[in-house]
Design an enzyme around this catalytic site. Structure first.
Site, PDB file in Angstrom:
ATOM      1  N   HIS A  91      54.782  -5.117  61.499  1.00 30.30           N
ATOM      2  CA  HIS A  91      55.117  -4.377  60.278  1.00 30.30           C
ATOM      3  C   HIS A  91      54.798  -2.904  60.511  1.00 30.30           C
ATOM      4  O   HIS A  91      54.196  -2.547  61.516  1.00 30.30           O
ATOM      5  CB  HIS A  91      54.381  -4.945  59.068  1.00 30.30           C
ATOM      6  N   HIS A 123      52.826  -0.573  59.062  1.00 30.32           N
ATOM      7  CA  HIS A 123      51.615   0.164  58.684  1.00 30.32           C
ATOM      8  C   HIS A 123      51.072   0.933  59.883  1.00 30.32           C
ATOM      9  O   HIS A 123      51.174   0.497  61.024  1.00 30.32           O
ATOM     10  CB  HIS A 123      50.556  -0.779  58.113  1.00 30.32           C
ATOM     11  N   ASP A 143      48.246   1.540  61.220  1.00 35.18           N
ATOM     12  CA  ASP A 143      47.291   0.984  62.199  1.00 35.18           C
ATOM     13  C   ASP A 143      47.966   0.059  63.213  1.00 35.18           C
ATOM     14  O   ASP A 143      47.328  -0.416  64.145  1.00 35.18           O
ATOM     15  CB  ASP A 143      46.112   0.276  61.498  1.00 35.18           C
ATOM     16  N   HIS A 144      49.291  -0.161  63.058  1.00 40.21           N
ATOM     17  CA  HIS A 144      50.007  -1.026  63.992  1.00 40.21           C
ATOM     18  C   HIS A 144      51.068  -0.278  64.807  1.00 40.21           C
ATOM     19  O   HIS A 144      51.657  -0.860  65.708  1.00 40.21           O
ATOM     20  CB  HIS A 144      50.671  -2.184  63.234  1.00 40.21           C
ATOM     21  N   HIS A 201      53.558  -9.374  53.360  1.00 34.27           N
ATOM     22  CA  HIS A 201      52.468  -8.388  53.391  1.00 34.27           C
ATOM     23  C   HIS A 201      53.026  -7.166  52.678  1.00 34.27           C
ATOM     24  O   HIS A 201      54.194  -6.889  52.813  1.00 34.27           O
ATOM     25  CB  HIS A 201      52.117  -8.094  54.850  1.00 34.27           C
ATOM     26  N   ASP A 235      49.422  -8.727  59.844  1.00 33.30           N
ATOM     27  CA  ASP A 235      48.834  -8.676  58.510  1.00 33.30           C
ATOM     28  C   ASP A 235      49.656  -9.565  57.569  1.00 33.30           C
ATOM     29  O   ASP A 235      50.879  -9.567  57.617  1.00 33.30           O
ATOM     30  CB  ASP A 235      48.844  -7.238  57.985  1.00 33.30           C
ATOM     31  N   HIS A 273      42.106  -8.581  63.764  1.00 34.69           N
ATOM     32  CA  HIS A 273      42.185  -7.665  62.629  1.00 34.69           C
ATOM     33  C   HIS A 273      40.889  -7.791  61.822  1.00 34.69           C
ATOM     34  O   HIS A 273      40.895  -8.105  60.626  1.00 34.69           O
ATOM     35  CB  HIS A 273      43.412  -7.978  61.772  1.00 34.69           C
TER      36      HIS A 273
HETATM   37 ZN   LIG Z   1      46.681  -3.752  59.736  1.00 32.90          ZN
HETATM   38 ZN   LIG Z   2      49.223  -3.860  57.180  1.00 28.11          ZN
END
Ligand SMILES: [Zn+2]
Ligand SMILES: [Zn+2]
Length: 320
Positions: free
Chosen positions: A61, A63, A65-66, A141, A212, A270
């Site tokens: 996804h 976000h 942090d990914h 998510h 996530d 995570h």
């Molecule tokens: Zn994350």
């Molecule tokens: Zn996320």
């Protein structure tokens, strides 16, 4: 057999011991980078994996942090041409953001340093290779278009060398064709059918990776009876309201999913800085004993019914 090497196992922000989300799945000469949080390129170096053949990235996804690590990775590839092709697979929302990051910030009008493709996926088969497949499945998510990935070896019939010897089948192309399910005629004129030298069908290894996610009910089918499930466990049950609010799982929910879906092994990642690793592990193991919590640079070999931690060769530092 699939091997998974964890490069980053922290939730949302890095910690002293954990980098941001990223892992490599290896099957023979194939390598898939799943997610690419900030700092991933240094983790790749430190893991000893190197950049070679790391030309397929699967994004769970969009976000930050990914995905933020893609910018640094690209910037390095602009200096060294280590790969000639990079394919980034993800949902439309994630790809839009990755497009902005790469074309708006990193390249700014320059040409990509390799044949760069952003490939939009929808649920279903995304790779169909000789002996394995990768299938994307929808995951709920916060934003739309989030995906989990199922890696499956194809069912195969093992070659039985004893039977082949009994039938006096000479080495060479006849055996190879029989392995591939083709009937052959031997040099002495005898016809041989593959059934004479192949054992019963043996199902392959199955491994699911979920990034996530805020709900487990829709995943039960997708991860049914996998040999290993890799999934997030950002919260503990004592903060389940927060988990709900941010569409993440508690360790207990991850374990309930594993138990309900008949999963063989559960690997949690995570992990939030808010908790101690052993508390995350204890909460999950109370429901699903066959659980481990991944740490950065942990590597596991996943086979049918088996999940074995292996030593990963790490680059040693010579700095004084
Ligand atoms: Zn994350
Ligand atoms: Zn996320």
């Amino acid at each position: 057999m699939f091997e998974i090497v964890f490069l980053g196992t922290s939730a949302s922000a890095p910690s002293v011991h954990r980098g941001l989300s990223s892992q490599v799945v290896i099957h023979d000469e194939f390598r898939f980078l799943i997610d690419c949080g900030e700092g991933t390129q240094r983790q790749i170096l430190q893991s000893g994996l190197g950049f070679k053949r790391l030309n397929r990235v699967l994004i769970t996804h969009g976000h930050l942090d990914h995905i933020l690590g893609l910018a640094g990775l690209l910037s390095t590839f602009m200096r060294w041409d280590t790969i000639d092709k990079l394919e980034i697979y993800g949902g439309q929302w994630a790809l839009d953001r990755i497009h902005d990051l790469i074309y708006g910030i990193v390249l700014r009008g320059a040409k990509p340093p390799m044949d760069l493709q952003l490939i939009q996926i929808t649920p279903g088969l995304i790779f169909d290779e000789d002996d394995f497949t990768v299938t994307a499945f929808p995951v709920w998510h916060r934003g739309p278009d989030c995906f989990g990935y199922l890696f499956e070896e194809k069912t195969r019939r093992p070659f039985l060398p004893d039977k082949a010897d009994e039938l006096v089948i000479p080495p060479g192309p006849w055996r190879r064709d029989l392995v591939n399910g083709k009937s052959v005629t031997l040099p002495d004129g005898r016809p041989i059918h593959p059934d004479q030298v192949l054992g019963p069908e043996r199902p392959g290894t199955r491994m699911a990776h979920v990034g996530d996610v805020g709900r487990i009910d829709e995943l039960v089918q997708a991860v049914q009876e996998v040999d290993a499930l890799i999934i997030e466990a950002t919260y503990l049950q004592e903060e389940s309201e927060m988990a709900d609010q941010f569409a993440h799982l508690t360790a207990r929910q991850a374990a309930e999913l594993a138990a309900g879906a008949g999963v063989k092994h559960l690997i949690l990642t995570h992990i939030s800085r808010r908790y101690r690793e052993r508390d995350v592990l204890a909460e999950a193991q109370a429901i699903f004993p066959n659980t481990v919590v991944a740490r950065d640079f942990d590597a596991f070999q996943i086979r049918r019914g088996e999940c074995m931690k292996v030593e990963q060769v790490k680059e040693t530092s010579n700095s004084k």
